[in-house]
Design a protein around this motif. Structure first.
Motif, PDB file in Angstrom:
ATOM      1  N   GLY A 114       0.844  -1.190   0.000  1.00  0.00           N
ATOM      2  CA  GLY A 114       0.000   0.000   0.000  1.00  0.00           C
ATOM      3  C   GLY A 114       0.884   1.246   0.000  1.00  0.00           C
ATOM      4  O   GLY A 114       1.922   1.284   0.667  1.00  0.00           O
ATOM      5  N   LEU A 191      -6.328  -5.393   5.815  1.00  0.00           N
ATOM      6  CA  LEU A 191      -5.708  -4.121   5.460  1.00  0.00           C
ATOM      7  C   LEU A 191      -5.874  -3.192   6.656  1.00  0.00           C
ATOM      8  O   LEU A 191      -6.494  -3.558   7.652  1.00  0.00           O
ATOM      9  CB  LEU A 191      -6.360  -3.564   4.194  1.00  0.00           C
ATOM     10  CG  LEU A 191      -6.182  -4.463   2.960  1.00  0.00           C
ATOM     11  CD1 LEU A 191      -6.894  -3.877   1.767  1.00  0.00           C
ATOM     12  CD2 LEU A 191      -4.713  -4.672   2.633  1.00  0.00           C
ATOM     13  N   THR A 233       0.165  -0.796  -4.879  1.00  0.00           N
ATOM     14  CA  THR A 233      -1.084  -1.272  -5.488  1.00  0.00           C
ATOM     15  C   THR A 233      -2.315  -0.486  -5.053  1.00  0.00           C
ATOM     16  O   THR A 233      -3.372  -0.626  -5.651  1.00  0.00           O
ATOM     17  CB  THR A 233      -1.307  -2.756  -5.158  1.00  0.00           C
ATOM     18  OG1 THR A 233      -1.244  -2.910  -3.732  1.00  0.00           O
ATOM     19  CG2 THR A 233      -0.284  -3.640  -5.822  1.00  0.00           C
TER      20      THR A 233
HETATM   21  N1  HPA Z   1      -1.732  -2.711   3.443  1.00  0.00           N
HETATM   22  C1  HPA Z   1      -1.042  -3.816   3.722  1.00  0.00           C
HETATM   23  N2  HPA Z   1      -0.628  -4.637   2.769  1.00  0.00           N
HETATM   24  C2  HPA Z   1      -0.887  -4.334   1.502  1.00  0.00           C
HETATM   25  C3  HPA Z   1      -1.599  -3.202   1.170  1.00  0.00           C
HETATM   26  C4  HPA Z   1      -2.042  -2.341   2.196  1.00  0.00           C
HETATM   27  O1  HPA Z   1      -2.696  -1.307   1.971  1.00  0.00           O
HETATM   28  N3  HPA Z   1      -1.704  -3.183  -0.190  1.00  0.00           N
HETATM   29  C5  HPA Z   1      -1.064  -4.266  -0.645  1.00  0.00           C
HETATM   30  N4  HPA Z   1      -0.573  -4.976   0.381  1.00  0.00           N
END
Ligand code: HPA
Length: 271
Positions: A114, A191, A233
């Motif tokens: 992220g 997340l 991403t």
């Molecule tokens: N947070 C944690 N891991 C992740 C994220 C995120 O926003 N996006 C991709 N992997």
């Protein structure tokens, strides 16, 4: 643990993985384009290797691929293990130890992460310059295995300056935008909340993810030079946060995979 590492190493030697020079770990959504660059591949499923964990996340493939990239012998992990899957830190880092015992001299890591840095945008790449470890366990916890490395490994430069400088140069030559920053590792699998993203930004992180740091700790412990690139991403702006689903993360990773592959293929050529 040492016996498990030796048995996995011996199995791979017997099955044709005789002299790998470069190890590569492919992260979420980054499984295909690099693998297509491996010539004369020997493919070994994780589930046939003694003591190898099996990737439980269905979007991660579980294969080791050994072959040639630009004249170098490369051993790539198509699919990695995460702590949130329920494995121990020692289990998820076992492949790194095996790579080192097989003779790998450099470890190239990738992940999806992220984006906490509001000057950057999702879809860009970030070269890890440093990290913050917020995971609740450590692969080096427990009795130290002196033949692998020291009790208190130095972390003043966890990512190889030589590899990072080469990647920065290659990115410039090829006009690929390569941000540099700090990655923070969290346990997941959820997340983060808005308050957590705000906190992670304030403590100095530019990207957040659920992997990579365990492998980097073990690589440093064993004196294996490594580098890591995050594919950003999703944008983690706490004041403007949109819901994120895994399919979005995988789609953005897939779109960015070509640039990451180009950087790593050229880096391998230069080694
Ligand atoms: N947070 C944690 N891991 C992740 C994220 C995120 O926003 N996006 C991709 N992997």
């Amino acid at each position: 643990m040492i016996n498990q590492i030796r048995e996995a190493t011996d199995y791979l030697k017997r099955h044709g993985v005789t002299s790998p020079e470069v190890g590569v770990i492919l992260g979420t959504g980054l499984n295909n384009k690099f693998v297509e660059k491996i010539k004369n591949p020997v493919i070994i499923n994780y589930n046939s290797i003694p003591h190898f964990p099996i990737s439980t996340v269905e979007f991660h493939k579980g294969k080791l691929i050994y072959g040639d990239v630009k004249g170098k012998k490369v051993l790539a992990m198509q699919g990695r293990f995460h702590y949130y899957e329920g494995y121990s830190m020692q289990q998820i880092t076992l492949p790194v130890r095996v790579m080192k015992l097989l003779g790998v001299q450099y470890l190239l890591i990738s992940n999806a992460a992220g984006n906490l840095n509001l000057k950057w945008k999702k879809g860009q790449l970030m070269l890890l310059e440093d990290h913050i470890n917020l995971q609740p366990d450590n692969p080096l916890r427990g009795p130290n295995v002196e033949i692998f490395g020291p009790r208190f490994p130095d972390m003043s430069q966890p990512y190889s300056k030589k590899l990072n400088n080469r990647l920065i140069k290659i990115a410039k030559q090829r006009k690929i935008k390569l941000n540099q920053g700090v990655y923070v590792a969290v346990m997941g699998p959820n997340l983060e909340t808005r308050a957590e993203y705000r906190f992670l930004g304030r403590i100095g992180a530019d990207a957040v993810g659920m992997s990579t740091v365990p492998e980097v700790l073990v690589a440093n412990h064993m004196g294996l030079p490594c580098c890591a690139i995050s594919v950003l991403t999703d944008d983690c702006d706490p004041d403007n946060l949109k819901p994120v689903v895994l399919s979005d993360i995988i789609a953005i990773a897939g779109k960015t995979e070509g640039k990451l592959t180009e950087l790593y293929v050229e880096l391998i050529a230069s080694l």
